[in-house]
Write an enzyme that holds these catalytic residues in place. Structure first.
Site, PDB file in Angstrom:
ATOM      1  N   ILE A 176      25.910 -29.857 -62.412  1.00 54.21           N
ATOM      2  CA  ILE A 176      26.516 -31.197 -62.293  1.00 54.21           C
ATOM      3  C   ILE A 176      25.415 -32.243 -62.194  1.00 54.21           C
ATOM      4  O   ILE A 176      25.633 -33.398 -62.488  1.00 54.21           O
ATOM      5  CB  ILE A 176      27.475 -31.313 -61.086  1.00 54.21           C
ATOM      6  N   ASP A 177      24.201 -31.824 -61.774  1.00 55.56           N
ATOM      7  CA  ASP A 177      23.111 -32.789 -61.568  1.00 55.56           C
ATOM      8  C   ASP A 177      22.536 -33.334 -62.874  1.00 55.56           C
ATOM      9  O   ASP A 177      21.834 -34.338 -62.866  1.00 55.56           O
ATOM     10  CB  ASP A 177      21.967 -32.132 -60.777  1.00 55.56           C
ATOM     11  N   GLN A 190      32.759 -32.910 -55.567  1.00 56.16           N
ATOM     12  CA  GLN A 190      32.232 -33.223 -56.908  1.00 56.16           C
ATOM     13  C   GLN A 190      32.077 -31.993 -57.795  1.00 56.16           C
ATOM     14  O   GLN A 190      31.926 -32.103 -59.006  1.00 56.16           O
ATOM     15  CB  GLN A 190      30.849 -33.893 -56.790  1.00 56.16           C
ATOM     16  N   ARG A 191      32.055 -30.810 -57.193  1.00 57.90           N
ATOM     17  CA  ARG A 191      31.870 -29.583 -57.983  1.00 57.90           C
ATOM     18  C   ARG A 191      33.174 -28.832 -58.213  1.00 57.90           C
ATOM     19  O   ARG A 191      33.204 -27.867 -58.973  1.00 57.90           O
ATOM     20  CB  ARG A 191      30.886 -28.655 -57.254  1.00 57.90           C
TER      21      ARG A 191
HETATM   22  O1  F6P Z   1      22.568 -27.938 -57.995  1.00 63.12           O
HETATM   23  C1  F6P Z   1      23.801 -28.528 -57.879  1.00 63.12           C
HETATM   24  C2  F6P Z   1      24.075 -28.938 -56.451  1.00 63.12           C
HETATM   25  O2  F6P Z   1      25.432 -29.325 -56.393  1.00 63.12           O
HETATM   26  C3  F6P Z   1      23.152 -30.036 -55.913  1.00 63.12           C
HETATM   27  O3  F6P Z   1      23.563 -31.314 -56.302  1.00 63.12           O
HETATM   28  C4  F6P Z   1      23.270 -29.814 -54.428  1.00 63.12           C
HETATM   29  O4  F6P Z   1      22.130 -30.271 -53.745  1.00 63.12           O
HETATM   30  C5  F6P Z   1      23.383 -28.325 -54.327  1.00 63.12           C
HETATM   31  O5  F6P Z   1      23.888 -27.860 -55.550  1.00 63.12           O
HETATM   32  C6  F6P Z   1      24.252 -27.846 -53.196  1.00 63.12           C
HETATM   33  O6  F6P Z   1      24.210 -26.470 -53.174  1.00 63.12           O
HETATM   34  P1  F6P Z   1      25.097 -25.537 -52.256  1.00 63.12           P
HETATM   35  O7  F6P Z   1      26.465 -25.476 -52.863  1.00 63.12           O
HETATM   36  O8  F6P Z   1      24.408 -24.219 -52.309  1.00 63.12           O
HETATM   37  O9  F6P Z   1      25.144 -26.155 -50.899  1.00 63.12           O
END
Ligand code: F6P
Length: 343
Positions: free
Chosen positions: A126-127, A275-276
């Site tokens: 997503i980044d 957001q994910r």
């Molecule tokens: O790499 C994508 C991302 O969503 C980053 O924007 C964020 O810092 C990280 O993953 C968060 O990761 P996790 O789900 O392991 O906390």
């Protein structure tokens, strides 16, 4: 051919579209067998996998997450990890591996290529910070989710004459902040690429209010840092298998600093994993599907060590080594352009 597939790193809307594209093209056009490893590189290390068929990948196109599961596992941090990967590939009789992932998962893929393992990568995050591709899938969905949130925060900010600080994801790159901030009409956007001066942020907010506006929206990427400070993490300094600290919380510090300095009542919102999650927008379904189809074509051609990528409107193949050599960050020119709308 027999081809193994895995999804690694943080999940991302559109992963299932890629898996479906791989399976449809792999089975229906090329007559390959597809094996899906569970939970990223963890499943390859444990040789935990399922056969992917037209039936078990049907109805997944619009679904968020990944039907295979994901993890932040690094085989190079596990004793004998590379040998275990090699063994799983041999035991399953695989001719190729297709890892779908970001800088970490594809960084592992690049090193496995050097170890002689036949790999074709698919860029996911997503980044949007992977080099070699104009966009990664998942980014547009995250931007839409953040923009919808900013729209909602606008109305409540206006009702209460408040400054609202919205923290979005983006560990090393401010793509989500820049795009959602631009789309949502943010008054200040802060990105990791440009350490910020809190006094300048407050000056912009005051200037806006002196023109008769009674509220402001500040969009900040989680990885943004003050000029005289460090990355803010509310979770201490613990790192994952790839050495990343868990971010989150810069908005908390900004809320306090802005309210203290300007006297304007301030509130912060951290959007986080919202957001994910959930269904991918059409753009990401199309991009993910096209990546999946091309990844199978590349594997069928024996074109290993490549990552499928978007160039303009074309899907192309680029060396994984090039794509993982450095991160793609927000260009200074774009940030300057966006700055027209600050304050
Ligand atoms: O790499 C994508 C991302 O969503 C980053 O924007 C964020 O810092 C990280 O993953 C968060 O990761 P996790 O789900 O392991 O906390």
């Amino acid at each position: 051919m027999r081809i193994g597939v895995l999804t690694g790193g943080g999940d991302c809307p559109g992963l299932n579209a890629v898996i479906r594209g791989i399976v449809r093209n792999g089975i229906n056009r090329h007559g390959h067998a597809l094996i899906g490893f569970r939970y990223g590189w963890a499943g390859v290390l444990k040789n935990e996998a399922v056969e992917l068929t037209n039936t078990n990948t049907s109805g997944i196109l619009h679904r968020g997450g990944t039907i295979l599961g994901s993890s932040r596992t690094n085989p190079f941090k596990v004793e004998g990890g590379v040998d275990q990967v090699r063994e799983s590939v041999a035991q399953r009789g695989l001719d190729a591996l297709i890892p779908i992932g970001g800088e970490d998962t594809l960084g592992v893929a690049r090193r496995l290529v050097d170890e002689g393992i036949p790999v074709v990568g698919v860029p996911k995050t997503i980044d949007n910070d992977l080099a070699g591709t104009d966009f990664t899938f998942g980014f547009q969905t995250a931007v839409q989710i953040a923009t919808d949130a900013i729209d909602r925060l606008h109305t409540t900010a206006e009702s209460h004459n408040r400054v609202i600080i919205v923290e979005v994801m983006g560990r090393h790159a401010g793509w989500i902040a820049t795009y959602s901030g631009l789309a949502g009409g943010a008054d200040v956007i802060l990105v990791p690429e440009r350490p910020f001066d809190i006094d300048e942020v407050c000056r912009l907010i005051r200037r806006r209010h002196s023109r008769g506006n009674t509220f402001s929206i500040v969009v900040v990427a989680e990885g943004a840092t003050p000029k005289d400070g460090d990355i803010v993490s509310e979770f201490g300094g613990a790192t994952d298998a790839f050495g990343h600290v868990r971010l989150g919380g810069i908005a908390v510090a900004l809320e306090k600093a802005i309210e203290e300095r300007t006297g304007y009542e301030s509130r912060m919102t951290i959007l986080g994993h919202v957001q994910r999650g959930g269904t991918p927008v059409a753009y990401d379904r199309v991009l993910g599907t096209r990546f999946g189809v091309e990844a199978i074509d590349a594997a069928s051609d024996g074109d290993f060590g490549k990552m499928v990528a978007l160039r303009g409107t074309d899907i192309v193949r680029v060396p994984i080594a090039d794509a993982t050599a450095k991160l793609k960050t927000v260009e200074p020119e774009l940030y300057e352009e966006v700055g027209v709308f600050f304050g």
